[in-house]
Design a protein around this motif. Structure first.
Motif, PDB file in Angstrom:
ATOM      1  N   ASP A 194       0.839  -1.197   0.000  1.00  0.00           N
ATOM      2  CA  ASP A 194       0.000   0.000   0.000  1.00  0.00           C
ATOM      3  C   ASP A 194       0.877   1.250   0.000  1.00  0.00           C
ATOM      4  OD1 ASP A 194      -2.137  -1.733   0.145  1.00  0.00           O
ATOM      5  OD2 ASP A 194      -2.336  -1.551   2.322  1.00  0.00           O
ATOM      6  N   ARG A 195       1.904   1.209   0.824  1.00  0.00           N
ATOM      7  CA  ARG A 195       2.928   2.257   0.852  1.00  0.00           C
ATOM      8  C   ARG A 195       4.266   1.580   1.085  1.00  0.00           C
ATOM      9  NH1 ARG A 195      -0.976   5.082   4.378  1.00  0.00           N
ATOM     10  NH2 ARG A 195      -1.934   6.801   3.214  1.00  0.00           N
ATOM     11  N   GLN A 196       5.339   2.191   0.619  1.00  0.00           N
ATOM     12  CA  GLN A 196       6.672   1.632   0.796  1.00  0.00           C
ATOM     13  C   GLN A 196       7.700   2.754   0.811  1.00  0.00           C
ATOM     14  OE1 GLN A 196       4.954  -0.398  -2.062  1.00  0.00           O
ATOM     15  NE2 GLN A 196       4.587   1.725  -2.632  1.00  0.00           N
ATOM     16  N   ALA A 197       8.752   2.546   1.576  1.00  0.00           N
ATOM     17  CA  ALA A 197       9.802   3.562   1.655  1.00  0.00           C
ATOM     18  C   ALA A 197      11.140   2.900   1.935  1.00  0.00           C
ATOM     19  CB  ALA A 197       9.491   4.582   2.755  1.00  0.00           C
ATOM     20  N   LEU A 198      12.145   3.275   1.159  1.00  0.00           N
ATOM     21  CA  LEU A 198      13.516   2.878   1.458  1.00  0.00           C
ATOM     22  C   LEU A 198      14.190   4.047   2.146  1.00  0.00           C
ATOM     23  CD1 LEU A 198      15.789   2.959  -1.752  1.00  0.00           C
ATOM     24  CD2 LEU A 198      13.747   4.334  -1.439  1.00  0.00           C
ATOM     25  N   MET A 199      15.212   3.778   2.944  1.00  0.00           N
ATOM     26  CA  MET A 199      15.795   4.881   3.704  1.00  0.00           C
ATOM     27  C   MET A 199      17.151   4.497   4.284  1.00  0.00           C
ATOM     28  SD  MET A 199      13.286   4.611   7.019  1.00  0.00           S
ATOM     29  CE  MET A 199      11.885   4.264   5.954  1.00  0.00           C
ATOM     30  N   THR A 200      17.903   5.517   4.607  1.00  0.00           N
ATOM     31  CA  THR A 200      19.134   5.374   5.364  1.00  0.00           C
ATOM     32  C   THR A 200      19.410   6.692   6.061  1.00  0.00           C
ATOM     33  OG1 THR A 200      21.441   4.626   5.256  1.00  0.00           O
ATOM     34  CG2 THR A 200      20.719   6.121   3.534  1.00  0.00           C
ATOM     35  N   GLY A 201      20.236   6.663   7.088  1.00  0.00           N
ATOM     36  CA  GLY A 201      20.565   7.870   7.822  1.00  0.00           C
ATOM     37  C   GLY A 201      21.813   8.535   7.277  1.00  0.00           C
ATOM     38  N   GLY A 202      22.014   9.782   7.642  1.00  0.00           N
ATOM     39  CA  GLY A 202      23.196  10.500   7.198  1.00  0.00           C
ATOM     40  C   GLY A 202      23.298  11.874   7.819  1.00  0.00           C
ATOM     41  N   PHE A 203      24.153  12.685   7.239  1.00  0.00           N
ATOM     42  CA  PHE A 203      24.351  14.055   7.697  1.00  0.00           C
ATOM     43  C   PHE A 203      24.386  14.980   6.487  1.00  0.00           C
ATOM     44  CE2 PHE A 203      26.050  11.633  11.223  1.00  0.00           C
ATOM     45  CZ  PHE A 203      25.639  12.366  12.332  1.00  0.00           C
ATOM     46  N   VAL A 204      24.012  16.228   6.711  1.00  0.00           N
ATOM     47  CA  VAL A 204      24.148  17.252   5.678  1.00  0.00           C
ATOM     48  C   VAL A 204      24.817  18.475   6.303  1.00  0.00           C
ATOM     49  CG1 VAL A 204      22.222  16.544   4.220  1.00  0.00           C
ATOM     50  CG2 VAL A 204      21.799  18.080   6.148  1.00  0.00           C
ATOM     51  N   ALA A 205      25.633  19.132   5.501  1.00  0.00           N
ATOM     52  CA  ALA A 205      26.249  20.391   5.918  1.00  0.00           C
ATOM     53  C   ALA A 205      25.368  21.526   5.435  1.00  0.00           C
ATOM     54  CB  ALA A 205      27.646  20.512   5.316  1.00  0.00           C
ATOM     55  N   ILE A 206      24.943  22.379   6.349  1.00  0.00           N
ATOM     56  CA  ILE A 206      24.019  23.464   6.034  1.00  0.00           C
ATOM     57  C   ILE A 206      24.762  24.797   6.073  1.00  0.00           C
ATOM     58  CG2 ILE A 206      21.952  24.703   6.806  1.00  0.00           C
ATOM     59  CD1 ILE A 206      20.839  22.113   7.805  1.00  0.00           C
ATOM     60  N   GLU A 207      24.515  25.598   5.047  1.00  0.00           N
ATOM     61  CA  GLU A 207      25.084  26.938   4.965  1.00  0.00           C
ATOM     62  C   GLU A 207      23.950  27.946   5.136  1.00  0.00           C
ATOM     63  OE1 GLU A 207      27.651  27.454   1.499  1.00  0.00           O
ATOM     64  OE2 GLU A 207      27.592  25.261   1.238  1.00  0.00           O
ATOM     65  N   PRO A 208      23.783  28.535   6.328  1.00  0.00           N
ATOM     66  CA  PRO A 208      22.683  29.490   6.558  1.00  0.00           C
ATOM     67  C   PRO A 208      22.812  30.709   5.652  1.00  0.00           C
ATOM     68  CG  PRO A 208      23.662  28.764   8.631  1.00  0.00           C
ATOM     69  CD  PRO A 208      24.583  28.317   7.540  1.00  0.00           C
ATOM     70  N   GLU A 209      21.667  31.268   5.279  1.00  0.00           N
ATOM     71  CA  GLU A 209      21.700  32.455   4.416  1.00  0.00           C
ATOM     72  C   GLU A 209      22.123  33.697   5.194  1.00  0.00           C
ATOM     73  OE1 GLU A 209      16.927  33.610   4.671  1.00  0.00           O
ATOM     74  OE2 GLU A 209      17.714  32.647   2.862  1.00  0.00           O
ATOM     75  N   GLN A 210      21.939  33.684   6.532  1.00  0.00           N
ATOM     76  CA  GLN A 210      22.413  34.799   7.342  1.00  0.00           C
ATOM     77  C   GLN A 210      23.923  34.666   7.549  1.00  0.00           C
ATOM     78  OE1 GLN A 210      19.886  32.892   8.253  1.00  0.00           O
ATOM     79  NE2 GLN A 210      18.075  34.194   8.250  1.00  0.00           N
ATOM     80  N   ARG A 211      24.645  35.661   7.181  1.00  0.00           N
ATOM     81  CA  ARG A 211      26.107  35.607   7.287  1.00  0.00           C
ATOM     82  C   ARG A 211      26.579  35.511   8.730  1.00  0.00           C
ATOM     83  NH1 ARG A 211      28.315  40.003   2.768  1.00  0.00           N
ATOM     84  NH2 ARG A 211      27.409  38.924   0.929  1.00  0.00           N
ATOM     85  N   ALA A 212      25.739  35.951   9.660  1.00  0.00           N
ATOM     86  CA  ALA A 212      26.133  35.902  11.070  1.00  0.00           C
ATOM     87  C   ALA A 212      26.178  34.467  11.588  1.00  0.00           C
ATOM     88  CB  ALA A 212      25.167  36.738  11.912  1.00  0.00           C
ATOM     89  N   GLN A 213      25.488  33.553  10.929  1.00  0.00           N
ATOM     90  CA  GLN A 213      25.464  32.165  11.366  1.00  0.00           C
ATOM     91  C   GLN A 213      26.557  31.360  10.667  1.00  0.00           C
ATOM     92  OE1 GLN A 213      21.661  30.254  11.074  1.00  0.00           O
ATOM     93  NE2 GLN A 213      20.548  31.945  12.011  1.00  0.00           N
ATOM     94  N   GLN A 214      27.198  30.504  11.429  1.00  0.00           N
ATOM     95  CA  GLN A 214      28.245  29.653  10.887  1.00  0.00           C
ATOM     96  C   GLN A 214      27.634  28.385  10.268  1.00  0.00           C
ATOM     97  OE1 GLN A 214      31.601  30.318  10.779  1.00  0.00           O
ATOM     98  NE2 GLN A 214      31.074  32.339  11.596  1.00  0.00           N
ATOM     99  N   PRO A 215      28.251  27.830   9.235  1.00  0.00           N
ATOM    100  CA  PRO A 215      27.789  26.551   8.697  1.00  0.00           C
ATOM    101  C   PRO A 215      27.842  25.467   9.776  1.00  0.00           C
ATOM    102  CG  PRO A 215      29.335  27.610   7.191  1.00  0.00           C
ATOM    103  CD  PRO A 215      29.381  28.394   8.475  1.00  0.00           C
ATOM    104  N   PHE A 216      26.963  24.496   9.671  1.00  0.00           N
ATOM    105  CA  PHE A 216      26.929  23.419  10.661  1.00  0.00           C
ATOM    106  C   PHE A 216      26.398  22.146  10.008  1.00  0.00           C
ATOM    107  CE2 PHE A 216      22.921  25.682  10.789  1.00  0.00           C
ATOM    108  CZ  PHE A 216      21.955  24.677  10.846  1.00  0.00           C
TER     109      PHE A 216
END
Length: 263
Positions: A94-116
């Motif tokens: 009826d429904r199905q999903a494949l998946m795995t975990g991970g990480f992403v590096a985010i670059e905020p649009e506000q320059r005052a915030q550091q990437p994380f």
């Protein structure tokens, strides 16, 4: 009457201070141990999907060679990418999903915030409906987005506040893994206990902050996390490719009846 009893208690305490303290301590330890045991039992016995768990199944396949095969032995919990994507195309459930975990590096649009970096789930469109995840705004992506490797994402409400303050994040752009993603949904607080859909990511971990299509994650080679078990002689350097003899993907299905599960 209560005052009289308290007076007797204080008189006894003054006569036998050490013994009274030991008795109070023993009672306190007993109550503490009982409450701790009850709390642990409640957590371990919890149903992470009340009213739905009886229709949710994890798929096990045995893709390994006959070498060292033991009849009746349980196959591994995870699937190869080849098998998982083939099952997803077949759409037998009826429904199905494949998946795995991970990480992403985010670059905020506000320059005052550091990437994380933050936790991510690479999955397919039915994940949200199958697990009845709550949304504060927007929703999940479509199967067409999976097929087209769309740059779309669902993010947690806490991450939305961190990136955009109090503004609604739906329709906004988040730069992750060096690519721009359009936010299609903001997930309300959700923490299934245990973290049943991927115990390798942490049995009692919180839900991830970012969800993106699995197909997109592989195209962009986003960082994955979790166990990866291989066998045979590998002729590919990329152990997450379609050709690799490795299991590392969880595959979940929703089947609305026992007859469908048997079929």
């Amino acid at each position: 009457m209560l005052g009289y009893e308290l007076d007797l208690a204080f008189r006894s305490f003054r006569r036998n201070k050490v013994l009274t303290l030991l008795m109070v301590l023993a009672i306190a330890l007993g109550i503490g141990a009982a409450m701790t045991t009850l709390t642990v039992y409640t957590i371990l016995a919890a149903d992470p999907l009340p009213g739905r768990s009886q229709n949710i199944y994890i798929v096990h396949l045995d893709p390994q060679e006959l070498l060292d095969y033991v009849p009746g032995e349980e196959p591994q919990d995870q699937l190869t990418r080849f098998d998982a994507e083939a099952l997803l195309r077949d759409k037998r459930a009826d429904r199905q999903a494949l998946m795995t975990g991970g990480f992403v590096a985010i670059e905020p649009e506000q320059r005052a915030q550091q990437p994380f970096r933050t936790e991510a789930r690479f999955t397919s469109a039915d994940f949200f409906a199958m697990f009845a995840t709550p949304f504060a705004s927007g929703g999940g992506w479509s199967a067409a987005d999976d097929e087209s490797r769309a740059r779309v994402a669902v993010i947690s409400q806490s991450l939305g506040r961190r990136l955009f303050g109090g503004a609604d994040a739906v329709g906004r752009t988040v730069r992750m893994g060096g690519a721009d993603f359009r936010v299609v949904g903001v997930m309300a607080p959700w923490r299934p206990v245990p973290h049943f859909y991927d115990l390798y990511f942490g049995k009692y971990a919180e839900a991830e902050n970012v969800f993106v299509p699995f197909s997109t994650s592989r195209e962009l080679k986003l960082e994955r996390m979790g166990t990866l078990n291989c066998w045979g002689t590998q002729r590919t350097k990329d152990l997450t490719s379609l050709e690799a003899s490795c299991v590392w993907i969880q595959y979940w299905v929703e089947l609305g009846s026992a007859a469908k599960a048997a079929a």
